[in-house]
Design a protein around this motif. Sequence first.
Motif, PDB file in Angstrom:
ATOM      1  N   ILE A   1       0.866  -1.177   0.000  1.00 53.60           N
ATOM      2  CA  ILE A   1       0.000   0.000   0.000  1.00 53.60           C
ATOM      3  C   ILE A   1       0.902   1.225   0.000  1.00 53.60           C
ATOM      4  CG2 ILE A   1      -1.807   1.233   1.249  1.00 53.60           C
ATOM      5  CD1 ILE A   1      -2.662  -1.402   2.511  1.00 53.60           C
ATOM      6  N   VAL A   2       0.837   2.000  -1.079  1.00 56.13           N
ATOM      7  CA  VAL A   2       1.712   3.165  -1.156  1.00 56.13           C
ATOM      8  C   VAL A   2       0.920   4.450  -1.401  1.00 56.13           C
ATOM      9  CG1 VAL A   2       3.621   1.771  -2.050  1.00 56.13           C
ATOM     10  CG2 VAL A   2       2.156   2.999  -3.646  1.00 56.13           C
ATOM     11  N   GLY A   3       1.556   5.544  -1.081  1.00 58.82           N
ATOM     12  CA  GLY A   3       0.930   6.844  -1.276  1.00 58.82           C
ATOM     13  C   GLY A   3       1.630   7.842  -0.382  1.00 58.82           C
ATOM     14  N   ARG A   4       1.453   9.104  -0.675  1.00 55.52           N
ATOM     15  CA  ARG A   4       2.081  10.140   0.149  1.00 55.52           C
ATOM     16  C   ARG A   4       1.474  10.110   1.553  1.00 55.52           C
ATOM     17  NH1 ARG A   4      -1.932  13.626   1.064  1.00 55.52           N
ATOM     18  NH2 ARG A   4      -3.293  14.095  -0.691  1.00 55.52           N
ATOM     19  N   PRO A   5       2.129  10.763   2.504  1.00 59.17           N
ATOM     20  CA  PRO A   5       1.601  10.782   3.873  1.00 59.17           C
ATOM     21  C   PRO A   5       0.154  11.291   3.922  1.00 59.17           C
ATOM     22  CG  PRO A   5       3.805  11.720   3.832  1.00 59.17           C
ATOM     23  CD  PRO A   5       3.420  11.485   2.403  1.00 59.17           C
ATOM     24  N   ASN A   6      -0.608  10.676   4.809  1.00 63.09           N
ATOM     25  CA  ASN A   6      -1.979  11.103   5.093  1.00 63.09           C
ATOM     26  C   ASN A   6      -3.038  10.783   4.050  1.00 63.09           C
ATOM     27  OD1 ASN A   6      -1.673  12.048   7.712  1.00 63.09           O
ATOM     28  ND2 ASN A   6      -0.751  13.946   6.971  1.00 63.09           N
ATOM     29  N   VAL A   7      -2.703   9.978   3.055  1.00 62.33           N
ATOM     30  CA  VAL A   7      -3.764   9.579   2.122  1.00 62.33           C
ATOM     31  C   VAL A   7      -4.671   8.517   2.745  1.00 62.33           C
ATOM     32  CG1 VAL A   7      -2.717  10.196  -0.092  1.00 62.33           C
ATOM     33  CG2 VAL A   7      -2.169   7.994   0.964  1.00 62.33           C
TER      34      VAL A   7
ATOM     35  N   LEU B   1      -4.696   7.585  -3.352  1.00 66.64           N
ATOM     36  CA  LEU B   1      -4.818   9.036  -3.504  1.00 66.64           C
ATOM     37  C   LEU B   1      -6.004   9.472  -2.666  1.00 66.64           C
ATOM     38  CD1 LEU B   1      -4.646   9.847  -7.325  1.00 66.64           C
ATOM     39  CD2 LEU B   1      -2.885  10.287  -5.611  1.00 66.64           C
ATOM     40  N   GLU B   2      -6.021  10.734  -2.312  1.00 67.71           N
ATOM     41  CA  GLU B   2      -7.214  11.307  -1.689  1.00 67.71           C
ATOM     42  C   GLU B   2      -8.091  11.805  -2.813  1.00 67.71           C
ATOM     43  OE1 GLU B   2      -7.194  14.474   1.436  1.00 67.71           O
ATOM     44  OE2 GLU B   2      -5.295  13.517   1.954  1.00 67.71           O
ATOM     45  N   ALA B   3      -9.378  11.519  -2.744  1.00 69.16           N
ATOM     46  CA  ALA B   3     -10.295  11.981  -3.781  1.00 69.16           C
ATOM     47  C   ALA B   3     -10.143  13.487  -3.977  1.00 69.16           C
ATOM     48  CB  ALA B   3     -11.738  11.656  -3.401  1.00 69.16           C
TER      49      ALA B   3
ATOM     50  N   LEU C   1      -5.264   1.713  -8.758  1.00 71.35           N
ATOM     51  CA  LEU C   1      -5.468   3.062  -8.234  1.00 71.35           C
ATOM     52  C   LEU C   1      -6.607   3.009  -7.216  1.00 71.35           C
ATOM     53  CD1 LEU C   1      -5.157   6.186  -8.233  1.00 71.35           C
ATOM     54  CD2 LEU C   1      -6.780   6.214 -10.153  1.00 71.35           C
ATOM     55  N   VAL C   2      -6.319   3.424  -5.995  1.00 74.83           N
ATOM     56  CA  VAL C   2      -7.346   3.447  -4.956  1.00 74.83           C
ATOM     57  C   VAL C   2      -7.601   4.900  -4.579  1.00 74.83           C
ATOM     58  CG1 VAL C   2      -8.032   2.629  -2.672  1.00 74.83           C
ATOM     59  CG2 VAL C   2      -6.517   1.226  -4.091  1.00 74.83           C
ATOM     60  N   VAL C   3      -8.774   5.374  -4.926  1.00 74.49           N
ATOM     61  CA  VAL C   3      -9.140   6.746  -4.588  1.00 74.49           C
ATOM     62  C   VAL C   3      -9.861   6.705  -3.243  1.00 74.49           C
ATOM     63  CG1 VAL C   3     -10.418   8.786  -5.323  1.00 74.49           C
ATOM     64  CG2 VAL C   3      -9.267   7.352  -7.020  1.00 74.49           C
ATOM     65  N   ASN C   4      -9.201   7.213  -2.237  1.00 69.07           N
ATOM     66  CA  ASN C   4      -9.723   7.121  -0.865  1.00 69.07           C
ATOM     67  C   ASN C   4     -10.466   8.411  -0.470  1.00 69.07           C
ATOM     68  OD1 ASN C   4     -10.104   6.050   1.725  1.00 69.07           O
ATOM     69  ND2 ASN C   4      -8.205   6.945   2.491  1.00 69.07           N
ATOM     70  N   LYS C   5     -11.107   8.343   0.669  1.00 73.73           N
ATOM     71  CA  LYS C   5     -11.861   9.470   1.236  1.00 73.73           C
ATOM     72  C   LYS C   5     -13.047   9.841   0.338  1.00 73.73           C
ATOM     73  CE  LYS C   5      -7.706  10.868   3.709  1.00 73.73           C
ATOM     74  NZ  LYS C   5      -6.980  11.879   4.475  1.00 73.73           N
ATOM     75  N   LEU C   6     -13.665   8.789  -0.163  1.00 74.00           N
ATOM     76  CA  LEU C   6     -14.869   8.918  -0.981  1.00 74.00           C
ATOM     77  C   LEU C   6     -15.926   9.764  -0.267  1.00 74.00           C
ATOM     78  CD1 LEU C   6     -16.811   7.953  -3.265  1.00 74.00           C
ATOM     79  CD2 LEU C   6     -17.158   5.865  -1.958  1.00 74.00           C
ATOM     80  N   ASP C   7     -15.977   9.646   1.065  1.00 75.36           N
ATOM     81  CA  ASP C   7     -16.971  10.387   1.845  1.00 75.36           C
ATOM     82  C   ASP C   7     -16.806  11.894   1.700  1.00 75.36           C
ATOM     83  OD1 ASP C   7     -14.561   9.420   3.339  1.00 75.36           O
ATOM     84  OD2 ASP C   7     -15.239  10.897   4.788  1.00 75.36           O
ATOM     85  N   LYS C   8     -15.641  12.311   1.266  1.00 78.93           N
ATOM     86  CA  LYS C   8     -15.408  13.756   1.117  1.00 78.93           C
ATOM     87  C   LYS C   8     -15.719  14.256  -0.296  1.00 78.93           C
ATOM     88  CE  LYS C   8     -11.789  14.877   4.492  1.00 78.93           C
ATOM     89  NZ  LYS C   8     -10.363  15.295   4.540  1.00 78.93           N
TER      90      LYS C   8
END
Length: 296
Positions: free
Chosen positions: A13-19, A96-98, A120-127
């Motif tokens: 699981i990779v991505g910049r901090p806080n994703v 990534l953050e959405a 590609l996992v686009v996270n924080k869908l709730d936002k």
Amino acid sequence: MTDTPFHCGFVAIVGRPNVGKSTLMNHLIGQKISITSKKSQTTRHRVTGIHTEDAAQFVFVDTPGFQTYHKGALNEALNKSVKDSLGSVDCVLFLLEAMRFTSADREVMALLPKKTPVILVVNKLDKAKDKLALQAFINEVTAEFAFAGVEVVSAKHGQRLAELLDQVRPHLPESMPLYPEDMVTDKNERFLAAEIVREKLFRYLGEELPYEMNVEVEMFEMDGALRRIHIAVLVDKEHQKPIVIGKAGEKLKKISTEARLDMEKLFDGKVFLQVWVKVKSGWADDVRFLREFGLN
Ligand code: GDP
Ligand code: MG
Ligand code: K
């Protein structure tokens, strides 16, 4: 009698901090193992989470290079360590953050392997309220890399994680499970106890956190079903002790109470936890501690 072959493999699981990498892994393995916080340095060690189903086992790894990763700080050595670990897994989840695609995200993206499937996992869908904008966002990102799949999730709210696993599963090689099915991490309880205290220190000290600080498990004993755990927080200088301890011991008390509750949840049993602060080379503190507890 069906003979569905078992699949088992490694997923990074990779991505910049806080994703949301730690949050995602915690949810996927259904227990609080890796450590989340708003500070990106929290996950200091490579933490492995394991999710086992009837016919598949997902072994999640938190790529080492990213733990010391800061925006703009990727150097040659770090790049190599990231590339090495990403090259050795079966599937990579790029988080990534959405609606946010920053230069830091692009730096991570540049390290994605070409031969390993990347989802590609686009996270924080709730936002992300605007679905059309979200689709446009996904189009923008997918134009830049040949992803093996795309999934939109909310790690925090546990949304669409089953769909995500559905996309990962086909990339796991046919193999016997590598770990016992009730195992969720390859870290032992001792390690996890230290991680939990470390997390609380990060959380409650914030900017005051001493640069040089260590957490050491001095004792971890089973007393029937009770776990007796002694943990020392090692600071460099005498004047750093009050920062950790707080006024009238308040900070340390909060830290150890919360750590104990987390441990009880994680270990599923009662915990007797003592946390204290020591100056690294300070024998004087050891003496004082022994006196306090009537051992000297
Ligand atoms: P990491 O640095 O990539 O490991 O990120 P963390 O897992 O520590 O998460 C960073 C922050 O994002 C934390 O405050 C999480 O609670 C938050 N977060 C993670 N996933 C979600 C999500 O799906 N929705 C929202 N709103 N916040 C999230
Ligand atoms: Mg993390
Ligand atoms: K974090």
